[in-house]
Design a protein around this motif. Structure first.
Motif, short mmCIF file in Angstrom:
data_model
loop_
_atom_site.label_atom_id
_atom_site.label_comp_id
_atom_site.label_asym_id
_atom_site.label_seq_id
_atom_site.Cartn_x
_atom_site.Cartn_y
_atom_site.Cartn_z
N TYR A 168 8.61 4.71 4.17
CA TYR A 168 8.17 4.12 2.83
C TYR A 168 9.34 3.14 2.63
CZ TYR A 168 4.90 7.80 0.78
OH TYR A 168 4.16 8.57 0.62
N LEU A 169 10.51 3.49 2.82
CA LEU A 169 11.42 2.17 2.79
C LEU A 169 11.17 0.89 3.87
CD1 LEU A 169 14.08 1.08 1.87
CD2 LEU A 169 15.47 2.43 3.69
N ALA A 170 10.70 1.37 4.90
CA ALA A 170 10.23 0.30 6.01
C ALA A 170 9.34 -0.62 5.27
CB ALA A 170 9.86 0.80 7.23
N LYS A 171 8.15 0.09 4.48
CA LYS A 171 7.24 -0.91 3.99
C LYS A 171 7.71 -1.83 2.86
CE LYS A 171 3.36 2.27 5.15
NZ LYS A 171 2.47 3.21 4.64
N GLU A 172 8.58 -0.90 2.00
CA GLU A 172 9.30 -1.69 0.94
C GLU A 172 10.04 -2.99 1.56
OE1 GLU A 172 12.54 -0.84 -2.49
OE2 GLU A 172 11.54 0.74 -1.68
N ILE A 173 10.88 -2.76 2.39
CA ILE A 173 11.65 -3.82 3.09
C ILE A 173 10.95 -4.98 3.53
CG2 ILE A 173 12.95 -4.58 5.05
CD1 ILE A 173 14.37 -1.76 4.92
N LYS A 174 9.70 -4.73 4.25
CA LYS A 174 8.72 -5.81 4.42
C LYS A 174 8.32 -6.61 3.33
CE LYS A 174 4.63 -6.94 7.15
NZ LYS A 174 4.14 -8.07 5.98
N ALA A 175 7.54 -5.83 2.31
CA ALA A 175 7.37 -6.65 1.13
C ALA A 175 8.60 -7.28 0.46
CB ALA A 175 6.91 -5.42 0.28
N ALA A 176 9.69 -6.70 0.35
CA ALA A 176 10.71 -7.27 -0.24
C ALA A 176 11.25 -8.72 0.39
CB ALA A 176 11.92 -6.44 -0.44
N PHE B 70 6.92 -0.68 -6.32
CA PHE B 70 7.55 0.58 -5.27
C PHE B 70 7.81 1.60 -6.23
CE2 PHE B 70 6.92 -2.83 -2.36
CZ PHE B 70 6.37 -1.88 -1.26
N ALA B 71 8.25 1.19 -7.60
CA ALA B 71 8.64 2.44 -8.41
C ALA B 71 7.66 3.04 -8.95
CB ALA B 71 9.49 1.81 -9.85
N ALA B 72 6.30 2.50 -9.11
CA ALA B 72 5.37 3.20 -9.41
C ALA B 72 4.68 4.10 -8.27
CB ALA B 72 4.01 2.23 -9.75
N GLN B 73 5.04 3.71 -7.02
CA GLN B 73 4.58 4.50 -5.91
C GLN B 73 5.44 5.77 -5.70
OE1 GLN B 73 4.41 2.35 -2.05
NE2 GLN B 73 3.28 0.51 -3.10
#
Length: 292
Positions: free
Chosen positions: A250-258, A214-217
Protein backbone atom coordinates in the motif's frame (compact mmCIF):
# COMPACT_ATOMS: atom_id res chain seq x y z
CA UNK A 1 -7.06 6.20 15.47
CA UNK A 2 -6.16 9.84 15.29
CA UNK A 3 -8.12 12.99 14.60
CA UNK A 4 -6.88 15.22 11.86
CA UNK A 5 -7.67 18.87 11.42
CA UNK A 6 -8.99 19.52 7.93
CA UNK A 7 -7.67 23.05 8.06
CA UNK A 8 -4.20 23.01 9.51
CA UNK A 9 -3.00 21.10 6.51
CA UNK A 10 0.68 21.94 6.80
CA UNK A 11 1.07 20.98 10.43
CA UNK A 12 2.55 17.83 11.80
CA UNK A 13 2.10 18.74 15.42
CA UNK A 14 0.17 21.69 16.77
CA UNK A 15 0.98 22.19 20.40
CA UNK A 16 -1.75 24.16 22.09
CA UNK A 17 -1.57 25.62 25.56
CA UNK A 18 -1.09 22.36 27.38
CA UNK A 19 -1.22 19.52 24.91
CA UNK A 20 -0.34 18.20 21.49
CA UNK A 21 -2.21 16.59 18.62
CA UNK A 22 -0.47 15.15 15.61
CA UNK A 23 -1.59 15.37 12.02
CA UNK A 24 0.10 12.98 9.57
CA UNK A 25 1.06 15.33 6.80
CA UNK A 26 3.70 14.68 4.19
CA UNK A 27 5.03 18.21 4.63
CA UNK A 28 4.61 19.35 8.24
CA UNK A 29 5.10 23.02 8.97
CA UNK A 30 8.45 24.27 10.07
CA UNK A 31 8.74 24.86 13.78
CA UNK A 32 8.14 28.34 15.08
CA UNK A 33 11.15 29.16 17.24
CA UNK A 34 10.12 29.35 20.85
CA UNK A 35 12.69 32.01 21.66
CA UNK A 36 11.97 34.11 18.60
CA UNK A 37 8.71 35.64 17.50
CA UNK A 38 6.63 35.56 20.65
CA UNK A 39 6.98 34.97 24.37
CA UNK A 40 3.25 34.27 24.72
CA UNK A 41 3.65 30.48 25.09
CA UNK A 42 6.06 30.91 28.01
CA UNK A 43 3.84 33.53 29.64
CA UNK A 44 0.79 31.30 29.23
CA UNK A 45 2.61 28.38 30.78
CA UNK A 46 3.61 30.50 33.78
CA UNK A 47 0.00 31.59 34.34
CA UNK A 48 -1.17 27.98 34.11
CA UNK A 49 1.41 26.81 36.65
CA UNK A 50 0.47 29.58 39.11
CA UNK A 51 -3.24 28.90 38.63
CA UNK A 52 -2.82 25.17 39.18
CA UNK A 53 -0.75 25.80 42.32
CA UNK A 54 -3.48 28.06 43.72
CA UNK A 55 -6.01 25.26 43.10
CA UNK A 56 -3.84 22.72 44.91
CA UNK A 57 -2.31 20.95 41.90
CA UNK A 58 1.25 20.72 40.69
CA UNK A 59 2.02 21.75 37.13
CA UNK A 60 5.39 22.44 35.52
CA UNK A 61 5.48 25.38 33.12
CA UNK A 62 7.02 23.88 30.00
CA UNK A 63 7.52 24.87 26.37
CA UNK A 64 9.25 22.24 24.18
CA UNK A 65 12.28 23.40 22.27
CA UNK A 66 12.27 23.02 18.47
CA UNK A 67 14.22 20.12 17.04
CA UNK A 68 16.95 20.72 14.41
CA UNK A 69 15.59 21.43 10.94
CA UNK A 70 14.66 18.31 9.00
CA UNK A 71 13.65 17.49 5.43
CA UNK A 72 10.04 17.69 6.61
CA UNK A 73 10.64 21.28 7.72
CA UNK A 74 12.32 22.18 4.43
CA UNK A 75 9.49 20.53 2.51
CA UNK A 76 6.99 22.64 4.45
CA UNK A 77 8.68 25.70 3.01
CA UNK A 78 8.20 24.47 -0.55
CA UNK A 79 11.71 23.04 -1.09
CA UNK A 80 11.23 20.68 -4.03
CA UNK A 81 14.22 18.42 -3.38
CA UNK A 82 13.22 18.03 0.28
CA UNK A 83 9.62 17.27 -0.71
CA UNK A 84 10.87 14.65 -3.15
CA UNK A 85 13.01 12.97 -0.49
CA UNK A 86 10.15 13.00 2.01
CA UNK A 87 7.58 11.64 -0.42
CA UNK A 88 9.98 8.98 -1.72
CA UNK A 89 9.90 7.48 1.77
CA UNK A 90 6.60 8.58 3.28
CA UNK A 91 4.21 9.16 0.40
CA UNK A 92 1.41 11.36 1.71
CA UNK A 93 2.16 10.06 5.23
CA UNK A 94 -0.86 7.73 5.43
CA UNK A 95 0.23 4.09 5.07
CA UNK A 96 3.70 5.11 6.26
CA UNK A 97 2.35 5.17 9.81
CA UNK A 98 1.39 1.49 9.46
CA UNK A 99 4.36 0.31 7.40
CA UNK A 100 6.96 2.07 9.56
CA UNK A 101 5.28 3.20 12.81
CA UNK A 102 8.59 3.71 14.61
CA UNK A 103 9.84 6.27 12.11
CA UNK A 104 6.40 7.88 11.94
CA UNK A 105 6.37 8.46 15.71
CA UNK A 106 9.83 10.03 15.58
CA UNK A 107 8.34 12.88 13.54
CA UNK A 108 6.35 14.07 16.54
CA UNK A 109 7.52 17.30 18.11
CA UNK A 110 7.73 15.59 21.47
CA UNK A 111 6.43 12.53 23.28
CA UNK A 112 4.65 12.03 26.58
CA UNK A 113 7.99 11.11 28.12
CA UNK A 114 9.37 14.57 27.26
CA UNK A 115 6.57 16.35 29.12
CA UNK A 116 7.49 16.89 32.80
CA UNK A 117 3.78 16.87 33.63
CA UNK A 118 3.32 13.26 32.49
CA UNK A 119 4.63 11.66 35.70
CA UNK A 120 2.52 14.11 37.70
CA UNK A 121 -0.64 12.99 35.93
CA UNK A 122 0.31 9.33 36.11
CA UNK A 123 0.68 9.55 39.88
CA UNK A 124 -2.97 10.58 40.30
CA UNK A 125 -5.93 8.32 40.93
CA UNK A 126 -8.77 8.28 38.38
CA UNK A 127 -10.84 10.64 40.53
CA UNK A 128 -7.88 12.97 41.07
CA UNK A 129 -7.09 12.91 37.36
CA UNK A 130 -10.64 13.97 36.49
CA UNK A 131 -10.39 16.89 38.89
CA UNK A 132 -6.92 17.72 37.58
CA UNK A 133 -8.23 17.82 34.01
CA UNK A 134 -11.11 20.13 34.88
CA UNK A 135 -8.85 22.53 36.77
CA UNK A 136 -6.24 22.46 34.01
CA UNK A 137 -8.89 23.35 31.45
CA UNK A 138 -10.06 26.32 33.54
CA UNK A 139 -6.46 27.45 34.08
CA UNK A 140 -5.82 27.26 30.33
CA UNK A 141 -8.88 29.45 29.77
CA UNK A 142 -7.62 31.98 32.33
CA UNK A 143 -4.10 31.99 30.88
CA UNK A 144 -5.38 32.54 27.36
CA UNK A 145 -7.42 35.55 28.43
CA UNK A 146 -4.68 37.02 30.62
CA UNK A 147 -1.97 36.78 27.97
CA UNK A 148 -3.80 37.17 24.65
CA UNK A 149 -7.15 38.69 25.58
CA UNK A 150 -8.94 35.74 23.95
CA UNK A 151 -12.17 34.80 25.67
CA UNK A 152 -13.09 31.12 25.43
CA UNK A 153 -15.41 28.89 27.44
CA UNK A 154 -13.08 25.88 27.37
CA UNK A 155 -10.12 24.57 25.44
CA UNK A 156 -12.54 22.78 23.12
CA UNK A 157 -13.99 26.21 22.42
CA UNK A 158 -10.46 27.54 21.82
CA UNK A 159 -9.88 24.78 19.30
CA UNK A 160 -13.12 25.61 17.49
CA UNK A 161 -12.29 29.32 17.41
CA UNK A 162 -8.83 28.56 16.05
CA UNK A 163 -10.23 26.26 13.37
CA UNK A 164 -12.79 28.87 12.36
CA UNK A 165 -10.08 31.51 12.03
CA UNK A 166 -7.90 29.09 10.08
CA UNK A 167 -10.73 28.24 7.71
CA UNK A 168 -11.48 31.91 7.07
CA UNK A 169 -7.81 32.68 6.44
CA UNK A 170 -7.41 29.72 4.10
CA UNK A 171 -10.48 30.70 2.12
CA UNK A 172 -9.50 34.33 1.88
CA UNK A 173 -5.72 34.16 1.50
CA UNK A 174 -5.16 30.83 -0.23
CA UNK A 175 -8.33 29.89 -2.10
CA UNK A 176 -8.74 33.55 -3.00
CA UNK A 177 -5.19 34.07 -4.28
CA UNK A 178 -5.24 34.45 -8.12
CA UNK A 179 -1.72 33.05 -8.52
CA UNK A 180 -2.48 29.99 -6.39
CA UNK A 181 -5.79 29.46 -8.20
CA UNK A 182 -3.97 29.40 -11.54
CA UNK A 183 -1.22 27.09 -10.29
CA UNK A 184 -3.76 24.73 -8.67
CA UNK A 185 -5.78 24.51 -11.89
CA UNK A 186 -2.65 23.67 -13.90
CA UNK A 187 -1.69 21.06 -11.33
CA UNK A 188 -5.20 19.61 -11.43
CA UNK A 189 -5.06 19.12 -15.19
CA UNK A 190 -1.70 17.38 -14.85
CA UNK A 191 -2.89 15.10 -12.04
CA UNK A 192 -6.02 14.13 -13.98
CA UNK A 193 -3.83 13.44 -17.00
CA UNK A 194 -1.94 10.90 -14.92
CA UNK A 195 -5.20 9.11 -14.12
CA UNK A 196 -5.89 10.40 -10.61
CA UNK A 197 -9.21 11.69 -9.36
CA UNK A 198 -9.61 15.43 -8.79
CA UNK A 199 -12.86 16.63 -7.21
CA UNK A 200 -11.89 20.28 -6.80
CA UNK A 201 -9.03 22.46 -8.02
CA UNK A 202 -9.20 25.01 -5.22
CA UNK A 203 -5.71 25.52 -3.75
CA UNK A 204 -6.60 24.01 -0.35
CA UNK A 205 -8.29 21.01 -2.00
CA UNK A 206 -5.34 20.34 -4.28
CA UNK A 207 -3.05 20.43 -1.27
CA UNK A 208 -5.15 17.84 0.58
CA UNK A 209 -6.22 15.71 -2.39
CA UNK A 210 -3.60 12.98 -2.16
CA UNK A 211 -3.74 12.63 1.59
CA UNK A 212 -7.54 12.34 1.55
CA UNK A 213 -7.49 9.72 -1.21
CA UNK A 214 -5.22 7.36 0.71
CA UNK A 215 -6.73 8.14 4.11
CA UNK A 216 -10.09 7.03 2.65
CA UNK A 217 -8.48 3.80 1.45
CA UNK A 218 -7.03 3.10 4.88
CA UNK A 219 -10.34 3.83 6.58
CA UNK A 220 -12.10 1.44 4.19
CA UNK A 221 -9.70 -1.34 5.18
CA UNK A 222 -10.16 -0.55 8.86
CA UNK A 223 -13.95 -0.65 8.50
CA UNK A 224 -13.84 -4.08 6.84
CA UNK A 225 -11.78 -5.29 9.78
CA UNK A 226 -14.16 -3.76 12.29
CA UNK A 227 -11.46 -1.37 13.42
CA UNK A 228 -13.43 1.78 12.54
CA UNK A 229 -16.90 3.14 13.05
CA UNK A 230 -19.12 2.92 9.96
CA UNK A 231 -20.18 6.55 10.31
CA UNK A 232 -16.70 7.81 11.20
CA UNK A 233 -15.96 11.40 10.25
CA UNK A 234 -13.62 11.86 7.31
CA UNK A 235 -11.35 13.73 9.71
CA UNK A 236 -10.76 10.58 11.74
CA UNK A 237 -8.31 8.11 10.29
CA UNK A 238 -8.21 4.57 11.65
CA UNK A 239 -5.22 2.27 11.48
CA UNK A 240 -6.06 -1.21 10.18
CA UNK A 241 -4.14 -4.34 11.09
CA UNK A 242 -1.90 -5.12 8.15
CA UNK A 243 0.88 -7.63 7.65
CA UNK A 244 4.20 -5.92 6.91
CA UNK A 245 4.18 -7.08 3.27
CA UNK A 246 0.67 -5.72 2.71
CA UNK A 247 1.49 -2.42 4.43
CA UNK A 248 4.57 -2.06 2.23
CA UNK A 249 2.51 -2.68 -0.92
CA UNK A 250 0.00 0.00 0.00
CA UNK A 251 2.81 2.40 0.86
CA UNK A 252 4.57 1.73 -2.45
CA UNK A 253 1.42 2.70 -4.37
CA UNK A 254 1.04 5.78 -2.20
CA UNK A 255 4.66 6.81 -2.78
CA UNK A 256 4.22 6.59 -6.55
CA UNK A 257 1.06 8.69 -6.36
CA UNK A 258 2.75 11.22 -4.08
CA UNK A 259 5.69 11.61 -6.46
CA UNK A 260 3.35 11.99 -9.44
CA UNK A 261 1.43 14.61 -7.46
CA UNK A 262 4.64 16.46 -6.64
CA UNK A 263 5.82 16.54 -10.26
CA UNK A 264 2.49 18.03 -11.26
CA UNK A 265 2.45 20.45 -8.32
CA UNK A 266 6.08 21.50 -8.10
CA UNK A 267 5.31 25.16 -8.77
CA UNK A 268 2.07 25.09 -6.82
CA UNK A 269 3.62 23.76 -3.61
CA UNK A 270 6.54 26.19 -3.85
CA UNK A 271 4.01 29.02 -3.64
CA UNK A 272 1.38 27.40 -1.40
CA UNK A 273 3.43 26.09 1.53
CA UNK A 274 5.29 29.27 2.49
CA UNK A 275 2.07 31.29 2.41
CA UNK A 276 0.17 28.66 4.40
CA UNK A 277 2.99 28.62 6.93
CA UNK A 278 2.75 32.38 7.41
CA UNK A 279 -0.95 32.04 8.13
CA UNK A 280 -0.16 29.42 10.75
CA UNK A 281 2.53 31.57 12.34
CA UNK A 282 0.18 34.54 12.55
CA UNK A 283 -2.67 32.61 14.11
CA UNK A 284 -0.38 30.73 16.48
CA UNK A 285 0.87 34.08 17.78
CA UNK A 286 -2.65 35.43 18.06
CA UNK A 287 -3.80 32.39 20.08
CA UNK A 288 -0.59 32.03 22.07
CA UNK A 289 0.21 28.65 20.53
CA UNK A 290 3.52 27.23 19.48
CA UNK A 291 4.21 24.84 16.63
CA UNK A 292 6.95 22.23 16.56
Amino acid sequence: MFKRSTLAVTMLCVVTLAGCSSSPEAQPAKATAVSGKSDKPQRIQSVIADCMKQKGFRYVAWVPQPKPETDNDKAANGDYEAMKRVRSKQGFNVFYQVADPGSFRKQAAYTRDDDPNTPIRESLSKAQLRSYGKVLDSCNVKALKDVTGKVVKSMDDEYEQYEKAYKAAYERELNGDPKLIELAATMGDCVKGKGYRVDSVSPASMNERGYREFAAQMNAIAKKQGQAEEDASENRVYQPKLAQAAANQYLAKEIKAALDDLECGKDFYAAFYPKAGRIGDRLDSEFGRWRL
